[in-house]
Write an enzyme that holds these catalytic residues in place. Structure first.
Site, PDB file in Angstrom:
ATOM      1  N   HIS A 204     -24.728 -23.485 -76.826  1.00 14.42           N
ATOM      2  CA  HIS A 204     -23.446 -22.149 -76.081  1.00 14.42           C
ATOM      3  C   HIS A 204     -23.508 -22.687 -75.126  1.00 14.42           C
ATOM      4  O   HIS A 204     -24.531 -23.571 -74.549  1.00 14.42           O
ATOM      5  CB  HIS A 204     -24.438 -21.337 -76.553  1.00 14.42           C
ATOM      6  CG  HIS A 204     -24.047 -20.766 -78.288  1.00 14.42           C
ATOM      7  ND1 HIS A 204     -25.639 -19.845 -79.255  1.00 14.42           N
ATOM      8  CD2 HIS A 204     -23.328 -21.541 -79.388  1.00 14.42           C
ATOM      9  CE1 HIS A 204     -24.873 -19.598 -79.918  1.00 14.42           C
ATOM     10  NE2 HIS A 204     -24.432 -20.525 -80.499  1.00 14.42           N
ATOM     11  N   HIS A 235     -18.455 -19.959 -75.422  1.00 14.72           N
ATOM     12  CA  HIS A 235     -18.818 -20.463 -77.015  1.00 14.72           C
ATOM     13  C   HIS A 235     -19.934 -20.623 -76.861  1.00 14.72           C
ATOM     14  O   HIS A 235     -20.866 -20.321 -76.792  1.00 14.72           O
ATOM     15  CB  HIS A 235     -18.437 -22.154 -76.855  1.00 14.72           C
ATOM     16  CG  HIS A 235     -19.857 -22.307 -78.072  1.00 14.72           C
ATOM     17  ND1 HIS A 235     -20.706 -23.663 -79.008  1.00 14.72           N
ATOM     18  CD2 HIS A 235     -19.045 -22.150 -79.327  1.00 14.72           C
ATOM     19  CE1 HIS A 235     -20.979 -23.656 -79.488  1.00 14.72           C
ATOM     20  NE2 HIS A 235     -19.638 -22.190 -80.784  1.00 14.72           N
ATOM     21  N   HIS A 400     -13.386 -27.396 -85.638  1.00 17.42           N
ATOM     22  CA  HIS A 400     -14.214 -26.000 -85.039  1.00 17.42           C
ATOM     23  C   HIS A 400     -14.892 -26.786 -83.517  1.00 17.42           C
ATOM     24  O   HIS A 400     -14.837 -26.213 -82.296  1.00 17.42           O
ATOM     25  CB  HIS A 400     -15.260 -25.357 -85.078  1.00 17.42           C
ATOM     26  CG  HIS A 400     -16.535 -25.498 -85.583  1.00 17.42           C
ATOM     27  ND1 HIS A 400     -16.994 -27.067 -86.070  1.00 17.42           N
ATOM     28  CD2 HIS A 400     -17.779 -25.549 -84.987  1.00 17.42           C
ATOM     29  CE1 HIS A 400     -17.940 -27.179 -85.953  1.00 17.42           C
ATOM     30  NE2 HIS A 400     -18.989 -26.221 -84.602  1.00 17.42           N
ATOM     31  N   ALA A 402     -16.506 -30.729 -81.951  1.00 15.40           N
ATOM     32  CA  ALA A 402     -17.203 -32.306 -82.415  1.00 15.40           C
ATOM     33  C   ALA A 402     -18.005 -32.857 -83.179  1.00 15.40           C
ATOM     34  O   ALA A 402     -18.185 -33.866 -83.862  1.00 15.40           O
ATOM     35  CB  ALA A 402     -17.851 -32.742 -80.814  1.00 15.40           C
ATOM     36  N   LYS A 476     -25.154 -23.936 -69.217  1.00 12.44           N
ATOM     37  CA  LYS A 476     -26.267 -24.527 -70.353  1.00 12.44           C
ATOM     38  C   LYS A 476     -27.443 -23.299 -71.135  1.00 12.44           C
ATOM     39  O   LYS A 476     -27.882 -23.207 -69.758  1.00 12.44           O
ATOM     40  CB  LYS A 476     -25.717 -25.470 -71.261  1.00 12.44           C
ATOM     41  CG  LYS A 476     -24.640 -26.451 -71.096  1.00 12.44           C
ATOM     42  CD  LYS A 476     -24.731 -27.801 -71.715  1.00 12.44           C
ATOM     43  CE  LYS A 476     -25.229 -27.777 -72.846  1.00 12.44           C
ATOM     44  NZ  LYS A 476     -24.750 -26.892 -74.269  1.00 12.44           N
TER      45      LYS A 476
END
Length: 477
Positions: A204, A235, A400, A402, A476
């Site tokens: 995320h 994300h 959605h 990589a 992150k």
């Protein structure tokens, strides 16, 4: 993956031939030879197991970014017909229910923020709670949390997080109907009380990006994008609540499968008929989890706007789109020449409605739904546009992200977080994290090549590339 086991349909579609013994439906794997060859054989085993579940409509399939998961492979798509005994599976939705990406376009160009990037990254890191166990400033009483689970992003807007204009550009207009907060356990709610407005950990992130390349000028104009423009991608998902819903219902769905005589090819595919009491209970809880994620991303978008306002006064951030990639949604699709109401499981796959779809915002209806493929840390992301059913045969689904190429454990053996962050800083990418271990787990080399995934997604007819986004700063967990 052992390519000798597959039969090639065309350049970007493959199937696993039927063999004697186990009875199952067909499977389709989307992707280039290179991408499929890099996948674990477990992906093939898992999607073949999905193809054995009752009530499957059409074929079970994987997207070009597929990798091994729990139950379904991540990147797995399958639709089930409730009128033919179709099932609902927690393993086909995932533990992080409605994990997805909120993309915000800004009024800024790279030149506007380049001098402020370190300060902006610091502000976002300060204002956006990220990491294992990190909680936000918002702590909700049980009754108020139930209202979040029923109202989604609509609840967040009513409470001052963002604006009503955001809702038009969120799937389900920000609120998933059919949520039943009472179907969510007290433990799940307890885990969420302090986690609204937080990113979490793992893969995320909140990323500040620059539009580096435009592939489709018409779609880019509709999406409000141009070269050099700054966008923000957030994300995250439903945090501890979604994970606990998945954990709770794996047990009840497994019991229901045993009670109703549903044969499970893998216990991780615990499921129940859609029309069963257990199936309906999970659907109500899952929809509540979706609303939790939609509200969470709405709050995070608001916090990001506040951070930008302090670091770069006068910046405007509008919601481009918010799309989920761990859901099961009721949709109408044509299968075998007949229009059917289906429950479409997308685990690590994004809905990608094409031009003309009536649920799309008027601004995007002529070009199709924005589809966001998130890249790995430091590599870049893509915005695409959905294709029509004549081109997309995957129940309007697309890749959605990589997709992992190696486990987190393997990544830790190969990379060190501080070294990665220093390398990315030398490339002009600001990383802010509370976990050096987490940074190593998310090393760019631990993921598939996002350029190959986006290209395969386009060439397979799933969605069209619109813009490539280069990261400039990232927060992150």
């Amino acid at each position: 993956m052992d390519m000798s086991r597959l039969k090639q349909i065309d350049a970007y579609r493959w199937t696993l031939p039927q063999t004697g013994g186990v009875q199952r439906s067909d499977v389709t794997l989307y992707g280039s030879r290179e991408l499929l060859a890099s996948m674990d054989d477990k992906v093939l085993e898992q999607i073949a197991n999905v193809a054995q579940l009752p009530g499957l409509a059409g074929v079970a399939m994987t997207m070009p970014d597929a990798h091994w998961g729990y139950g379904f492979p991540i990147g797995g798509v399958a639709a089930f017909d409730p009128e033919e005994g179709g099932i609902i599976s927690a393993g086909g939705v995932g533990f992080d229910i409605s994990c997805g990406i909120r993309c915000l376009r800004t009024s800024l160009k790279l030149n506007d923020i380049a001098p402020h990037l370190p300060r902006l990254a610091d502000a976002l890191f300060r204002d956006i709670p990220a990491g294992v166990g990190e909680e936000g400033e918002l702590t909700l009483a049980p009754a108020e949390l139930d209202r979040v689970l029923a109202g989604g992003a609509e609840w967040a807007v009513r409470h001052g997080y963002g604006a009503a204009a955001d809702l038009e550009y969120i799937e389900e207009h920000g609120c998933m109907r059919g949520a039943v907060p009472g179907n969510v356990s007290d433990l799940a709610k307890k885990r969420q009380r302090g986690e609204m407005g937080t990113l979490g950990s793992g893969n995320h992130y909140l990323e500040v990006q620059v539009v580096e390349r435009i592939f489709d000028e018409v779609a880019a104009q509709a999406f409000g994008l141009c070269t050099g423009q700054i966008v923000v991608s957030i994300h995250c998902g439903s945090r501890g609540l979604g994970h606990q819903i998945g954990t709770d219902y794996l047990v009840s769905l497994a019991k229901a499968a045993h009670r109703l005589g549903v044969r499970l090819p893998d216990r991780e595919l615990a499921c129940a008929p859609i029309k069963s009491p257990e199936g309906q209970q999970y659907i109500g809880a899952m929809n509540a989890g979706i609303n939790c994620a939609l509200a969470n991303r709405q709050i995070l978008a608001h916090l990001a706007r506040e951070s930008f306002a302090h670091a770069v006064p006068g910046a405007a951030l509008e919601t481009l789109f918010d799309v989920s990639h761990n859901t099961c949604k009721v949709e109408t699709h044509v299968v075998d020449g007949r229009e059917r109401l289906l429950y479409v499981h997308r685990k690590g796959a994004t809905r990608a409605f094409g031009p003309g779809h009536p649920t799309l915002p008027a601004r995007y209806r002529e070009v199709g739904q924005p589809v966001i493929i998130g890249g790995s840390m430091g590599t870049g992301s893509y915005i695409l546009a959905g294709n029509t059913p004549a081109e997309n045969h995957a129940f309007a689904s697309a890749s959605h992200g990589a997709g992992r190429a190696m486990s987190r454990h393997a990544a830790l053996k190969q990379w060190r977080g501080r070294e990665l962050i220093a390398d990315l800083a030398a490339q002009g990418i600001q990383i802010r994290t509370r976990s050096m271990r987490g940074a190593a787990e998310e090393a760019p080399g631990a993921y598939k090549d996002v350029d190959l995934v986006a290209e395969a997604t386009e060439r397979a007819g799933l969605a069209r590339r619109v813009a490539f986004l280069r990261p400039k700063a990232c927060v992150k967990g």
